[in-house]
Design an enzyme around this catalytic site. Structure first.
Site, PDB file in Angstrom:
ATOM      1  CD  GLU A  46      -2.724   1.144   2.582  1.00  0.00           C
ATOM      2  OE1 GLU A  46      -3.737   1.875   2.618  1.00  0.00           O
ATOM      3  OE2 GLU A  46      -2.403   0.388   3.518  1.00  0.00           O
ATOM      4  CE  LYS A 115      -7.420   1.621   3.421  1.00  0.00           C
ATOM      5  NZ  LYS A 115      -6.163   1.959   4.111  1.00  0.00           N
ATOM      6  CB  CYS A 151      -4.902  -1.646   3.895  1.00  0.00           C
ATOM      7  SG  CYS A 151      -4.090  -1.886   5.507  1.00  0.00           S
ATOM      8  CB  SER A 177      -0.760  -4.339   8.335  1.00  0.00           C
ATOM      9  OG  SER A 177      -1.238  -4.823   9.563  1.00  0.00           O
ATOM     10  CB  SER A 295      22.399   4.630  34.555  1.00  0.00           C
ATOM     11  OG  SER A 295      21.513   3.528  34.381  1.00  0.00           O
TER      12      SER A 295
END
EC number: 6.3.5.1
Length: 555
Positions: A46, A115, A151, A177, A295
């Site tokens: 996509e 889409k 999608c 995705s 640290s």
């Protein structure tokens, strides 16, 4: 119409994208096509032309104009008689923008589909940018009737059922995705297996790979035959070009069986998500490397390991910044960690700066008890020190706070929250422990630093402490992390109430009330935190968007 064919060679190009770098994306698609000149059709994920997610960048008219011009050039490439291409892009129609796929063949754009289902939840807000297309028609191509759900069109049943009713023979779903824990198997066994069962059609699921700001894409593309069997599974995280071979029979199209990749289990998948997201963020933003405070604690140690795995140890610069409260054990652990990883370690004491601030503030702080203010000054001195190194020499400052700390505000704004990216932003403390234990015993597949272990065991086993006052321990003021994380998971990921948490786990109600209060109060800090990779279903920032100022509590 072209005579119907009975065999097809379809290439799944599970590749990465560069948002906004249309020329680079075009070059990548052309390179794939050149490598598979004998194929019939090449599929790209996509929005492959412009990169996903483009967010408001796509609102610039110049981007849509450039995309249209480059799409036409890609279509012209197909006049050579080679493979057709299915390319995701954006299309402008007057004032309206559409998320589209375009089928390119014979030198032209032979079909586009818009889409229909626009996701508007979690990380997705496509409805504020795009206009939904109509229920898409089937595309007749070389005598094959293709259904092209984009999608979200494939995640919900309506579009696929409509395409099946129109006589589609094969469903091709191109996706952007993002990774979430357990999402790979859910896509296959629940969502898209459901589309196959509902329609009785074979299906191709194609997903991108690579990092984009806080999102990371894991690939995990696959092919399902009409009987629900898995014909192909592509790798997770890696770019891959999978050749699939199809035959038309009496019962429709069937894909010849191919390789079934094994997808990473926990916590290897989480670690890979951290590697890929940090690598792409640093390299695409052109930083020479990273610098971070080491640290002697587990959070900074695993961040140093992730950075070395993502970039190579020569691009990781660790700095130990001891105060008068820093233990010798922490100094030793930090040194051992850097030695195991193989990265640079400098030591810069903050004692002179702390003393200078004490002197500067002595008049204003006279007759006032020492409290958390002095602790925060130490943290901010460390932040200023690291930012100075970043500014002077160019590496991006990596911040190292975990999701448990950020949930309850146990981080110092303009101090240990300073930085450009945080691999642990969406990782609870218990996840950090699990990842650290796993990494100490394993070398990640994607690593550029194939060594193990990466930290002394004492870093994993000692009680967490900020070491900003004598004998300080995190659990002096917080529940044990195993309990805290269970509280937070319900309050954040499940949006549960205090009473829900108490009913499920039996925690003291006052303790949960306090944690919910801290969670709400820390929102202003999280708004100012650096980006970090999304791992869960509900990360801070893209998924969970709370008001800073509000008065609602459940307990």
């Amino acid at each position: 119409m072209t005579d119907a064919v009975d065999t097809l060679t379809i290439v799944l190009a599970q590749i990465t994208q560069s948002v906004g770098d249309l020329a680079a994306n075009v070059d990548a698609m052309r390179a794939v096509r050149a490598r598979h000149a004998g194929a019939d059709l090449i599929l790209y994920p996509e929005f492959q032309l412009i990169g996903y997610p483009p967010e408001d960048l796509v609102l610039k008219p110049a981007l849509a104009e450039r995309a249209a011009r480059l799409l036409a050039e890609l279509a012209a490439d197909t006049a050579d008689g080679g493979p057709a291409m299915l390319v995701g892009s954006v299309e402008r129609d007057g004032a309206d923008l559409y998320n589209i796929v375009a089928l390119l063949d014979g030198g032209q754009v032979v079909a586009t589909r818009r889409k229909h289902e626009l996701p508007n939840y979690g990380t997705f807000d496509e409805k504020r940018i795009f206009v939904p297309g109509p229920l898409p028609d089937v595309v007749d191509w070389r005598g094959v009737r293709l259904g092209l759900p984009i999608c979200e069109d494939g995640w919900l049943p309506k579009v696929s059922r409509h395409l099946a009713d129109q006589g589609a023979e094969l469903l091709i779903s191109v996706n952007g995705s993002p990774y979430e824990i357990d999402k790979d198997e859910r896509r296959l066994s629940q969502v898209f297996a459901g589309r196959v069962a509902e329609t009785g059609l074979p299906l191709i699921f194609l997903n991108r790979v690579g990092g984009q700001d806080e999102l990371v894409f894991d690939g995990c593309s696959f092919v399902l035959n009409a009987d629900g069997s898995t014909a192909h599974r592509l790798k997770d995280w890696d770019q891959e070009e999978r050749v699939t071979r199809w035959t038309r029979g009496a019962n429709g199209w069937t894909c010849e069986a191919g390789a079934i990749a094994e997808w990473e289990a926990h916590p290897a998948d989480i670690y890979s998500a951290m590697i890929v997201s940090l690598r792409d963020y640093v390299e695409r933003n052109r930083f020479p490397g990273v610098v971070l405070g080491l640290s002697g604690g587990i959070d900074s140690a695993i961040c140093a390991a992730i950075a070395a795995d993502a970039l190579g140890p020569d691009r990781v610069w660790c700095v130990m910044m001891p105060s008068r409260f820093t233990s010798q054990a922490s100094l030793d652990d930090a040194a051992s960690c850097a030695e195991l990883i193989g990265c640079r370690l400098d030591t810069i004491s903050i004692v002179p700066a702390v003393e200078a601030f004490d002197t500067m503030l002595a008049g204003s702080f006279a007759d006032v008890e020492v409290d958390i203010t002095e602790e925060n000054v130490q943290s901010r001195i460390r932040g200023v020190t690291l930012m100075a190194l970043s500014n002077k020499f160019g590496p991006m400052l990596l911040t190292t706070g975990n999701k448990s700390e950020m949930s309850v505000g146990y981080a110092t704004i303009y101090g240990d929250m300073a930085g450009g990216y945080n691999p642990l932003k969406d990782a609870y403390k218990m996840t950090v422990f699990a990842v650290a234990k796993w990494r100490n015993e394993n070398v990640p597949r994607l690593s550029r630093n194939p060594v193990a272990p990466v930290m002394p065991e004492t870093i994993i086993t000692k009680p967490p402490s900020a070491e900003l006052r004598p004998d300080q321990k995190d659990e002096d003021s917080l529940p044990p992390y195993a309990d805290l994380d269970r509280m937070l998971h319900m309050l954040v990921e499940e949006e549960a109430s205090v009473d829900d948490v108490v009913a499920r786990h039996g925690f003291d109600r006052d303790a949960v009330v306090r944690i919910e209060r801290l969670l709400m109060l820390a929102e202003y800090k999280r708004r100012q935190a650096p980006p970090g990779v999304k791992l869960s279903t509900r990360n801070f920032g893209r998924d969970r968007r709370y008001p800073i100022t509000h008065g609602f509590r459940t307990g």
